[in-house]
Scaffold this motif. Structure first.
Motif, PDB file in Angstrom:
ATOM      1  N   GLN A  12      48.052  27.164  26.697  1.00 58.22           N
ATOM      2  CA  GLN A  12      46.952  28.119  26.699  1.00 58.22           C
ATOM      3  C   GLN A  12      45.639  27.375  26.933  1.00 58.22           C
ATOM      4  O   GLN A  12      45.422  26.287  26.415  1.00 58.22           O
ATOM      5  CB  GLN A  12      46.903  28.842  25.362  1.00 58.22           C
ATOM      6  CG  GLN A  12      45.896  29.954  25.311  1.00 58.22           C
ATOM      7  CD  GLN A  12      45.984  30.728  24.009  1.00 58.22           C
ATOM      8  OE1 GLN A  12      46.571  30.291  23.046  1.00 58.22           O
ATOM      9  NE2 GLN A  12      45.391  31.906  24.004  1.00 58.22           N
ATOM     10  N   THR A  42      43.088  33.581  17.653  1.00 56.09           N
ATOM     11  CA  THR A  42      43.144  32.339  18.421  1.00 56.09           C
ATOM     12  C   THR A  42      41.819  31.634  18.177  1.00 56.09           C
ATOM     13  O   THR A  42      40.761  32.140  18.558  1.00 56.09           O
ATOM     14  CB  THR A  42      43.322  32.605  19.934  1.00 56.09           C
ATOM     15  OG1 THR A  42      44.562  33.275  20.139  1.00 56.09           O
ATOM     16  CG2 THR A  42      43.286  31.318  20.728  1.00 56.09           C
ATOM     17  N   ALA A 114      43.688  35.243  27.417  1.00 55.25           N
ATOM     18  CA  ALA A 114      44.869  35.725  28.139  1.00 55.25           C
ATOM     19  C   ALA A 114      44.514  36.216  29.537  1.00 55.25           C
ATOM     20  O   ALA A 114      45.324  36.082  30.470  1.00 55.25           O
ATOM     21  CB  ALA A 114      45.556  36.825  27.341  1.00 55.25           C
ATOM     22  N   ALA A 117      45.032  33.686  32.345  1.00 52.40           N
ATOM     23  CA  ALA A 117      46.368  33.183  32.695  1.00 52.40           C
ATOM     24  C   ALA A 117      46.601  33.316  34.195  1.00 52.40           C
ATOM     25  O   ALA A 117      47.323  32.514  34.793  1.00 52.40           O
ATOM     26  CB  ALA A 117      47.441  33.928  31.911  1.00 52.40           C
TER      27      ALA A 117
END
Length: 185
Positions: A12, A42, A114, A117
């Motif tokens: 990540q 996170t 996210a 990504a």
């Protein structure tokens, strides 16, 4: 048995959360903003608080906020100067700008990261709502999602247009994805 190649799981990306502040009059709001960043599902790689030309606020913030990198704006006054200062100091792959009067949903940073990504993502942002308005009555489920900006493809040259030049000039530019949201709870 067919030869199968498995792609390794990509780690990540790291994110720096940057909060800009300029006045002690918003101290309570600033403290709430920083606390909400600390409660993320996170954790940010770094939380940077940039103080815009206010020595008293700079001193107080350095004393009060543990685990936060508190720095003075080294550029011109205002949001652009503060953000440029933070970009100079941040080491994470993604920089997430956050307002000093906002409170983040606990999964805000997780969802923001996210969005990156997809390697074509160059920017992302989230929903905004008033502290006094329930999110369900203001935004549809679709508008609560993280918004992304995708690159149309690789650029042949990075261009910079400055106020003292009438045309853009090719310059080397370090590009890092940016996320920005003002999400209140």
């Amino acid at each position: 048995v067919p030869d199968v190649t498995v792609d390794p799981v990509q780690p990540q990306a790291t994110a720096a959360v940057v909060i800009c502040a300029y006045t002690e009059k918003r101290w309570g709001l600033l403290a709430s903003a920083i606390a909400s960043v600390a409660r993320q599902t996170t954790a940010p790689a770094e939380t940077i608080l940039v103080i815009d030309h206010n020595d008293a606020l700079l001193d107080r913030a350095r004393q009060e906020f543990q685990g936060v990198t508190v720095i003075a704006n080294t550029h011109g006054r205002g949001e652009a100067g503060v953000r440029n200062t933070s970009i100079d100091h941040a080491t994470a792959e993604i920089i997430a700008f956050f307002d000093d009067d906002a409170v983040a949903d606990p999964a805000w940073l997780e969802h923001l990261i996210a969005a990156f990504a997809d390697p074509s993502t160059i920017g992302a942002g989230g929903a905004i709502r008033s502290r006094n308005t329930p999110l369900k009555s203001t935004f549809s489920d679709r508008s609560r999602r993280i918004r992304t900006v995708r690159s149309p493809g690789p650029s042949t040259a990075n261009r910079l247009c400055t106020p003292d030049t009438k045309s853009s000039t090719a310059v080397p530019v370090r590009i890092r994805p940016v996320g920005a949201s003002t999400v209140t709870v």
